[in-house]
Design an enzyme around this catalytic site. Sequence first.
Site, PDB file in Angstrom:
ATOM      1  N   HIS A  29       0.834  -1.206   0.000  1.00 39.94           N
ATOM      2  CA  HIS A  29       0.000   0.000   0.000  1.00 39.94           C
ATOM      3  C   HIS A  29       0.868   1.256   0.000  1.00 39.94           C
ATOM      4  O   HIS A  29       0.622   2.197  -0.769  1.00 39.94           O
ATOM      5  CB  HIS A  29      -0.911  -0.019   1.232  1.00 39.94           C
ATOM      6  CG  HIS A  29      -1.662   1.256   1.462  1.00 39.94           C
ATOM      7  ND1 HIS A  29      -2.982   1.415   1.089  1.00 39.94           N
ATOM      8  CD2 HIS A  29      -1.280   2.424   2.049  1.00 39.94           C
ATOM      9  CE1 HIS A  29      -3.374   2.644   1.418  1.00 39.94           C
ATOM     10  NE2 HIS A  29      -2.363   3.275   2.009  1.00 39.94           N
ATOM     11  N   GLU A  30       1.888   1.274   0.858  1.00 37.05           N
ATOM     12  CA  GLU A  30       2.758   2.451   0.940  1.00 37.05           C
ATOM     13  C   GLU A  30       3.567   2.637  -0.343  1.00 37.05           C
ATOM     14  O   GLU A  30       3.786   3.766  -0.799  1.00 37.05           O
ATOM     15  CB  GLU A  30       3.677   2.352   2.156  1.00 37.05           C
ATOM     16  CG  GLU A  30       2.946   2.263   3.491  1.00 37.05           C
ATOM     17  CD  GLU A  30       1.930   3.376   3.694  1.00 37.05           C
ATOM     18  OE1 GLU A  30       2.108   4.466   3.109  1.00 37.05           O
ATOM     19  OE2 GLU A  30       0.956   3.159   4.424  1.00 37.05           O
ATOM     20  N   HIS A  39       1.436   4.411  -2.812  1.00 37.83           N
ATOM     21  CA  HIS A  39       1.439   5.866  -2.679  1.00 37.83           C
ATOM     22  C   HIS A  39       2.635   6.474  -3.415  1.00 37.83           C
ATOM     23  O   HIS A  39       2.520   7.513  -4.076  1.00 37.83           O
ATOM     24  CB  HIS A  39       1.509   6.261  -1.201  1.00 37.83           C
ATOM     25  CG  HIS A  39       0.187   6.267  -0.504  1.00 37.83           C
ATOM     26  ND1 HIS A  39      -0.914   6.946  -0.976  1.00 37.83           N
ATOM     27  CD2 HIS A  39      -0.219   5.678   0.658  1.00 37.83           C
ATOM     28  CE1 HIS A  39      -1.934   6.776  -0.155  1.00 37.83           C
ATOM     29  NE2 HIS A  39      -1.535   6.010   0.842  1.00 37.83           N
ATOM     30  N   GLU A  80      -6.270   7.044  -1.146  1.00 36.35           N
ATOM     31  CA  GLU A  80      -6.175   5.853  -0.288  1.00 36.35           C
ATOM     32  C   GLU A  80      -6.759   4.636  -1.009  1.00 36.35           C
ATOM     33  O   GLU A  80      -6.183   3.541  -0.966  1.00 36.35           O
ATOM     34  CB  GLU A  80      -6.918   6.089   1.031  1.00 36.35           C
ATOM     35  CG  GLU A  80      -6.201   7.009   2.000  1.00 36.35           C
ATOM     36  CD  GLU A  80      -4.834   6.502   2.400  1.00 36.35           C
ATOM     37  OE1 GLU A  80      -4.688   5.286   2.674  1.00 36.35           O
ATOM     38  OE2 GLU A  80      -3.891   7.312   2.437  1.00 36.35           O
TER      39      GLU A  80
END
Length: 282
Positions: free
Chosen positions: A131-132, A135, A206
């Site tokens: 997930h990071e 980003h 997100e």
Amino acid sequence: MTSQIKTMLLLGLLTGLLMLLGGAMGGRTGLFFAFGLAMVMNVGSYWYSDKIVLRMYKAQPLSPGDAPHIHRVVEEMAAKAGIPKPRIVLIPQDAPNAFATGRNPENAVVAVTRGIVRMLDPNELKGVLGHELGHIANRDILIQTIAAVLAGAIVFIANMLQWTAIFGGFSRDDDEGGSPLAALLMAFLAPVAATLIQMAISRSREYLADATGARLSDPLALAGALSKLDSASRQVPLEGNPVTENLFIVNPFSGRRAASLFATHPPIEDRIARLRAMAQER
């Protein structure tokens, strides 16, 4: 693709709101001055905010010798995402959470707390790291900075417009007569609207990072991690500044949660449902 389109539409709304306020001020000079000042302030934060937030949370470098599994999976997923391997740091707090920062993929940092490393199993932690990395790959920090520049300019112009309307200095360059009451109302409502749009952009990014993380790892593992993190964050809140809330994978200050309209994160239930749907499509 839906999140990307939504982000562009929201950025367009911010731009339109900025132009509307500029028109209410009467002329381009004030608009350019306010926009330029907001640009300088926010570009400065774009270059230095990562250093500030890492120092704020007393982040320490996490070496491959201390966390070989984390370094290995980050390197593998970074290669899969087509970005350089980011630096990895540890935040010495028991609250389980993580975030990514850095102005571009070449200067990116992934931060994990001591609590998240201890709580999640290797697959769940991989999902969070994916997930990071999402980003970083999606350049969310750049997009958030653009949104901050526009929102900052809107707030600045709105403040100028409030004082102008209050003291009767409201005017228009055109022949049309400007209404001080309408200008004052716009000056109060525009910052609220800008904040809501900025929050909506954050929520959209997100969802996009979840989707990217699911492709890089396992959507069900990420869903399980989000469920654990949401529950744990309510019991062990992070020690830090609520201004940084939007950086983290889940709201680290759940005990001080505001109305959902102003939330920087989508509802955990929605995020989990989307990830489970992605797993079924595989």
